[in-house]
Design a protein around this motif. Structure first.
Motif, PDB file in Angstrom:
ATOM      1  N   VAL A 108     -38.562  -9.624  -0.234  1.00  0.00           N
ATOM      2  CA  VAL A 108     -37.537 -10.674  -0.173  1.00  0.00           C
ATOM      3  C   VAL A 108     -37.670 -11.530  -1.423  1.00  0.00           C
ATOM      4  O   VAL A 108     -38.696 -12.180  -1.642  1.00  0.00           O
ATOM      5  CB  VAL A 108     -37.674 -11.561   1.083  1.00  0.00           C
ATOM      6  N   GLU A 109     -36.649 -11.497  -2.257  1.00  0.00           N
ATOM      7  CA  GLU A 109     -36.587 -12.334  -3.453  1.00  0.00           C
ATOM      8  C   GLU A 109     -35.475 -13.353  -3.260  1.00  0.00           C
ATOM      9  O   GLU A 109     -34.422 -13.043  -2.702  1.00  0.00           O
ATOM     10  CB  GLU A 109     -36.301 -11.480  -4.698  1.00  0.00           C
ATOM     11  N   ARG A 110     -35.702 -14.590  -3.751  1.00  0.00           N
ATOM     12  CA  ARG A 110     -34.730 -15.675  -3.537  1.00  0.00           C
ATOM     13  C   ARG A 110     -34.356 -16.317  -4.862  1.00  0.00           C
ATOM     14  O   ARG A 110     -35.192 -16.505  -5.729  1.00  0.00           O
ATOM     15  CB  ARG A 110     -35.326 -16.738  -2.616  1.00  0.00           C
ATOM     16  N   HIS A 123     -39.027  -1.313   0.094  1.00  0.00           N
ATOM     17  CA  HIS A 123     -40.146  -0.971  -0.784  1.00  0.00           C
ATOM     18  C   HIS A 123     -39.600  -0.739  -2.184  1.00  0.00           C
ATOM     19  O   HIS A 123     -38.401  -0.527  -2.378  1.00  0.00           O
ATOM     20  CB  HIS A 123     -40.883   0.286  -0.285  1.00  0.00           C
ATOM     21  N   GLU A 124     -40.486  -0.801  -3.156  1.00  0.00           N
ATOM     22  CA  GLU A 124     -40.070  -0.537  -4.529  1.00  0.00           C
ATOM     23  C   GLU A 124     -39.461   0.854  -4.632  1.00  0.00           C
ATOM     24  O   GLU A 124     -39.954   1.821  -4.046  1.00  0.00           O
ATOM     25  CB  GLU A 124     -41.264  -0.653  -5.485  1.00  0.00           C
ATOM     26  N   LEU A 166     -37.843  -3.747  -9.894  1.00  0.00           N
ATOM     27  CA  LEU A 166     -38.442  -3.091  -8.735  1.00  0.00           C
ATOM     28  C   LEU A 166     -37.805  -1.728  -8.449  1.00  0.00           C
ATOM     29  O   LEU A 166     -38.136  -1.084  -7.447  1.00  0.00           O
ATOM     30  CB  LEU A 166     -38.292  -3.984  -7.497  1.00  0.00           C
ATOM     31  N   ALA A 167     -36.880  -1.332  -9.324  1.00  0.00           N
ATOM     32  CA  ALA A 167     -36.171  -0.052  -9.171  1.00  0.00           C
ATOM     33  C   ALA A 167     -35.462   0.043  -7.830  1.00  0.00           C
ATOM     34  O   ALA A 167     -35.390   1.111  -7.220  1.00  0.00           O
ATOM     35  CB  ALA A 167     -37.140   1.123  -9.357  1.00  0.00           C
ATOM     36  N   LEU A 168     -34.931  -1.079  -7.364  1.00  0.00           N
ATOM     37  CA  LEU A 168     -34.179  -1.100  -6.111  1.00  0.00           C
ATOM     38  C   LEU A 168     -32.737  -0.660  -6.351  1.00  0.00           C
ATOM     39  O   LEU A 168     -32.186  -0.859  -7.441  1.00  0.00           O
ATOM     40  CB  LEU A 168     -34.194  -2.508  -5.510  1.00  0.00           C
ATOM     41  N   THR A 169     -32.138  -0.113  -5.305  1.00  0.00           N
ATOM     42  CA  THR A 169     -30.734   0.306  -5.369  1.00  0.00           C
ATOM     43  C   THR A 169     -29.939  -0.480  -4.342  1.00  0.00           C
ATOM     44  O   THR A 169     -29.882  -0.103  -3.160  1.00  0.00           O
ATOM     45  CB  THR A 169     -30.598   1.812  -5.093  1.00  0.00           C
ATOM     46  N   GLY A 226     -32.840   2.275   4.477  1.00  0.00           N
ATOM     47  CA  GLY A 226     -34.199   2.766   4.355  1.00  0.00           C
ATOM     48  C   GLY A 226     -34.914   2.597   5.677  1.00  0.00           C
ATOM     49  O   GLY A 226     -34.406   2.963   6.736  1.00  0.00           O
ATOM     50  N   ALA A 227     -36.101   1.993   5.640  1.00  0.00           N
ATOM     51  CA  ALA A 227     -36.863   1.755   6.865  1.00  0.00           C
ATOM     52  C   ALA A 227     -36.431   0.492   7.583  1.00  0.00           C
ATOM     53  O   ALA A 227     -36.925   0.204   8.673  1.00  0.00           O
ATOM     54  CB  ALA A 227     -38.352   1.671   6.536  1.00  0.00           C
TER      55      ALA A 227
END
Length: 289
Positions: free
Chosen positions: A3-5, A21-22, A45-48, A115-116
């Motif tokens: 969680v980034e804000r 997850h990354e 973080l290589a998030l999509t 994802g999860a």
């Protein structure tokens, strides 16, 4: 869970980036900005990101949706049907004829699998008519969160936790803040009763360890708000209601509580002459000499 804000320096409104997850899928909750640091975080973080979930239609929560779509044009932007209609009406009334691009709607009772993680919208009206909070957790851990743990009414001293489930977080929009609650005088609002029931009947029924990520200012937990939030303590019957005469919004009223607000100011619970209650800005209340 990641969680980034990012917090808007003018409105103190929060935009969140959430992922499991990354290198995995992710989504945003609200988009009042600044979104630039969250775009950078997602890339680092290589998030999509696949979705933008909007709690409600107010400008300070939607103003930078377009910037997210510029970076990820295929994002699904979801909001409740009531809030979609109010967002469109607000856009038509203003200088922007289109408003933020909304691609679809989402309602309580639906789920998203990312994802999860599983995302469950919770209907929490009051500040606005179609306000949604978003409960997020491992989809296996919160599989039973919609089922009440028990049906008996809790006593005022009982701990919160009427819903079963595992570890989770909840994004509460402008319904519940750390040590405060949302007002019911903003555009598209409903009633004090709706707000109280959204907090006490929905959010405070979540497990005590549930982290609360509000639409403004800092995070909290269900347990912390249950014990320290002045509004909730009165609703629980632990603290007395005030009875001091006052003027609120230019009308005679009774001041039930002058509590804290997320911006360092005050939020007032007042009772009108007809017996109805309201939550208004503390700055709009003056005590009678």
């Amino acid at each position: 869970m990641i969680v980034e804000r990012a917090s808007n320096p003018q409105f103190l409104s929060n935009t969140y980036l959430v992922g499991d997850h990354e290198g995995g899928p992710a989504f945003f909750v609200d988009a009042g900005g600044p979104v630039a640091p969250l775009i950078e975080a997602a890339e680092g973080l290589a998030l999509t990101p696949t979705h933008v979930l909007l709690t409600h239609h107010h400008f300070d929560h939607v103003s930078e949706v377009g910037l997210l779509l510029e970076r990820w044009p295929k994002l699904e932007v979801l909001i409740s049907p009531l809030e979609r209609d109010m967002l469109a009406a607000a856009a038509q009334a203003g200088s922007d004829a289109t408003g933020p691009a909304v691609t679809g709607t989402i309602e309580a009772g639906q789920t998203l699998q990312l994802g999860a993680l599983e995302v469950r919208p919770l209907y929490t009206p009051g500040h606005t008519a179609g306000m949604l909070s978003f409960l997020v957790g491992d989809r296996f851990e919160i599989a039973d969160v919609a089922a009440p743990r028990h049906t008996q009414t809790r006593s005022s001293s009982a701990a919160p936790g009427g819903f079963a489930g595992g570890e989770a977080v909840v994004f509460t929009g402008d319904t519940l803040f750390k040590n405060s609650v949302g007002g019911v005088r903003a555009p598209g609002h409903t009633t004090y009763t709706d707000l109280r029931d959204s907090i006490m009947g929905t959010l405070m029924e979540l497990p005590p360890e549930t982290i609360i990520y509000p639409g403004h200012a800092e995070a909290s937990t269900v347990a912390q708000e249950w014990e320290t939030n002045q509004f909730i303590r009165i609703w629980r019957g632990l603290d007395p209601q005030g009875a001091e005469p006052c003027t609120a919004l230019g009308e005679p009223a009774t001041l039930v509580l002058l509590g804290d607000d997320y911006d360092g100011g005050k939020k007032a619970w007042v009772r009108w002459k007809d017996g109805s209650d309201d939550i208004v800005p503390g700055s709009q209340v003056s005590l009678k000499a």
